[in-house]
Every structure is written in structure tokens, then in C-alpha cells.
Scaffold this motif. Structure first.
Motif, short mmCIF file in Angstrom:
data_model
loop_
_atom_site.label_atom_id
_atom_site.label_comp_id
_atom_site.label_asym_id
_atom_site.label_seq_id
_atom_site.Cartn_x
_atom_site.Cartn_y
_atom_site.Cartn_z
N GLY A 122 45.25 39.23 36.93
CA GLY A 122 45.54 38.70 38.26
C GLY A 122 45.60 39.75 39.35
N VAL A 123 46.00 39.29 40.55
CA VAL A 123 46.02 40.17 41.73
C VAL A 123 47.03 41.31 41.52
CG1 VAL A 123 46.51 40.25 44.21
CG2 VAL A 123 45.28 38.29 43.25
N GLY A 124 48.15 41.01 40.88
CA GLY A 124 49.16 42.05 40.61
C GLY A 124 48.57 43.16 39.75
N GLY A 125 47.82 42.78 38.73
CA GLY A 125 47.19 43.77 37.85
C GLY A 125 46.11 44.55 38.58
N ALA A 126 45.38 43.87 39.48
CA ALA A 126 44.34 44.57 40.26
C ALA A 126 44.97 45.60 41.17
CB ALA A 126 43.54 43.55 41.07
N GLU A 127 46.10 45.24 41.80
CA GLU A 127 46.79 46.18 42.70
C GLU A 127 47.36 47.36 41.94
OE1 GLU A 127 49.48 43.47 44.58
OE2 GLU A 127 48.05 42.97 46.17
N ALA A 128 47.96 47.08 40.80
CA ALA A 128 48.63 48.15 40.03
C ALA A 128 47.65 48.97 39.18
CB ALA A 128 49.69 47.52 39.13
N GLY A 129 46.40 48.52 39.10
CA GLY A 129 45.43 49.22 38.25
C GLY A 129 45.73 49.03 36.77
N THR A 130 46.26 47.86 36.42
CA THR A 130 46.65 47.61 35.03
C THR A 130 45.88 46.44 34.42
OG1 THR A 130 48.45 46.21 35.81
CG2 THR A 130 48.99 48.51 35.35
#
Ligand code: NAD
Length: 293
Positions: A122-130
Motif C-alpha cells: 500500500g501507500v504506507g509501504g511505498a512511502e516507507a520504502g518497505t
């Protein structure tokens, strides 16, 4: 440092492009939306006039587009004829396996390296690079893509030849959709039986029904404070996206003669939920329809 052409800087592509810039790459970005393009330019990207402009002279091309028809149009119409020999192509969009294999075949015929690398997280993972990347393509293309994927993600799995990243993605999300419906049905039945949802959670989260839909995205408010149920089902992962992935899984099942009766039923339920004007609701919100509300 590589020169990267990045096409599609929406919810996912925007933060992914920003992580590539932070890692020291020169990113030439293009999106049909000027507003979204401006956001990545503010983070250090070079604004391209078109997809062709973004990929000309690039060492690597990354695409993060809505669906298979966009991927086909962008690669056939703008990318494959514009990139130089030796360019690495990475498509991170979630699309049908057949289109992924066809476009990869066209790239290979031109002597280009290509992997399909859809993501989870998701977007959270895209932002965190995870993000988790599921990658399909030849071994040597995977080896070339890996350093760039490592900048944007934490878990990178090479799933086999071209299209196998997409295959892993739609199988995973078909299981996820079925599981969310099963968890929602369990909680609705518990309500009718007079069982406290917290008690059902305490039992099932440590018993044999344990799964991500229960322990991370629990569809009732309370047991998992961070789940979308606690914020009136704001996404998260929208029901429209779940329906898209279930539809991809069912097209693949038909095309490859696989019996996926539960996946078929989950698609039917999510279609009814989305048709009821819930496309932008988190996919765990399907419990409201199951409850009859
Ligand atoms: P999005 O709609 O926010 O972004 C897609 C972008 O592509 C848009 O900004 C759009 O303007 C652009 N675009 C479309 N056609 C174009 C073209 N011809 N040239 C240039 N740009 C073009 O979607 P998203 O949420 O970023 O999702 C992208 C992909 O990732 C989808 O395939 C989706 O299924 C998948 N995905 C999304 C999530 C998520 O949580 N959002 C999670 C996993 C996978």
C-alpha cells in the motif's frame, strides 16, 4: 547513479519515485496529471513532456500505471520504440498475466531486459520504502532490477519467468479477498449469537482461523486499533482495488482452467459492494453489506 524514466506518479508511483530520487538517481517523471507531476518535481524529479520524453536516454524505466490497457499502450506506443539497447524495464503495476507476458515478449524481441514487479504494502509501504515486490522475468533481468527494487521495498521475491510476479500478486489477493469475507462472516455470526467480538478475536487470533484479515485489518472496531474499521472504513486498500484484483484472478482462472469457486464468489460479493457506491471504502467495510446494513 542511474537515469530513470518514471511513468505514473500517482498514489503509489509518487512515493516510489521520491525514494529513487532520495537514493541519488536522476528521475525523469511523466504523468497525465500535471498536479501529480508537480509534486515529484518539487521532490527533485525532472518533469518530462511525455512518456517518450521521460524514457529517452534512460538506463532504467519504471512504470506504475492503473491497469493492463495502460501498460500496453504506454510500452507499445511510447516506450519500446524510444529506449536504447540495454535499457532495463520494470513494470510495477498490477495487471493481467497475459498482457505482462506479451509486453515482456515484445521487449525481449528488441533485446531489452524486462521484469514485472507488482507490489504489496500500500501507500504506507511505498512511502516507507518497505514494499514487497513479486518479480517475474529471466534471472539476469531480475539481478539487474534488484538494486532498484531494494530502494523501494524490503522483501523482494523472484517468482519465476515473465508474468509470474503478476501471477503471485493475483493469487495472493484472491486469498486475501476470500479471507476478508470469511472473517467478516465470522464476526457477523458471532454478533447474532451474542458473542462479544473481542472474545472472538481473542480466540481466533491465536487459533486456527488466524490470518492477516483478522489480525491486521480486523473488520470490526476495537480489537486491532489501527484497522480501518476504527476510522469508519477509510482506506487502506479500497474495495474497488480488491474488486480489480479479484476480477484479474477470475479472468486468469477461466483462461487457465482453474476451479476457484470461492474466488468467484468473493468477486461477486465485492462487485455488489462496489456497485452499492462503496468503491472508495476500505475492503474490510464489506462486513457492513454482510451484516445487511
Ligand atoms: P493511481 O491511479 O493513483 O496512479 C496511476 C497514475 O498513472 C495516475 O496518476 C495516472 O494519471 C497515471 N497514468 C495513467 N495513464 C497514464 C499514461 N498513459 N501516461 C502517464 N501516466 C498515466 O493508482 P495507484 O494507487 O498508484 O496504483 C498504481 C498501480 O499499483 C495499480 O495497478 C494498482 O492496482 C497497484 N497497487 C496499488 C496499491 C494501493 O494501495 N494504491 C497497492 C498495491 C498495488
Amino acid at each position: 547513479m542511474a537515469r530513470i524514466g518514471f511513468i505514473g506518479v500517482g498514489n503509489m508511483g509518487g512515493p516510489m519515485a521520491k525514494n529513487l530520487i532520495k537514493a541519488g538517481n536522476e528521475v525523469h517523471a511523466f504523468d497525465l496529471s500535471k498536479v501529480l507531476l508537480d509534486k515529484v518535481v518539487a521532490a527533485g524529479a525532472v518533469a518530462a513532456e511525455s512518456a517518450t520524453d521521460a524514457v529517452r536516454g534512460a538506463d532504467v524505466v519504471v512504470t506504475m500505471l492503473p491497469a493492463g490497457k495502460h501498460v500496453r499502450a504506454v510500452y507499445e506506443g511510447e516506450v519500446l520504440g524510444a529506449v536504447g539497447a540495454g535499457t532495463l524495464l520494470i513494470d510495477c503495476s498490477t495487471i493481467d498475466v497475459a498482457t505482462a507476458r506479451d509486453v515482456a515478449g515484445q521487449a525481449a524481441a528488441k533485446g531489452l531486459s524486462m521484469v514485472d514487479a507488482p507490489v504489496s504494502g500500500g501507500v504506507g509501504g511505498a512511502e516507507a520504502g518497505t514494499l514487497t515486490f513479486m518479480v517475474g522475468g529471466p534471472d539476469e533481468d531480475f539481478a539487474k532490477a534488484n538494486p532498484y527494487l531494494e530502494v523501494m521495498g524490503r522483501t523482494i521475491v523472484h517468482c519465476g519467468g515473465p508474468g509470474n510476479g503478476q501471477a503471485a500478486k493475483i493469487c495472493n489477493n484472491m486469498m486475501l479477498g476470500i479471507q476478508m469475507v470469511s472473517v467478516a462472516e465470522g464476526f457477523v455470526l458471532a454478533e447474532k449469537l451474542g458473542l462479544d467480538p473481542q472474545k472472538l478475536f481473542d480466540v481466533s487470533s491465536t487459533a486456527s482461523a488466524q490470518c492477516w484479515s483478522l489480525t491486521t485489518y480486523c473488520p470490526v472496531p476495537g480489537p486491532v486499533p489501527t484497522s480501518p474499521a476504527n476510522r469508519d472504513y477509510q482506506p487502506g486498500f479500497t474495495a474497488a482495488m480488491m474488486l480489480k484484483d479479484l476480477a484479474l484472478s477470475q479472468d486468469a482462472a477461466k483462461g487457465f482452467d482453474a476451479d476457484t469457486a470461492m474466488g468467484q464468489h468473493a468477486e461477486k460479493l465485492y462487485r455488489a459492494f462496489v456497485d452499492g457506491d462503496n468503491g472508495e471504502t476500505d475492503f474490510s467495510g464489506i462486513i457492513k453489506m454482510i451484516r445487511g446494513g
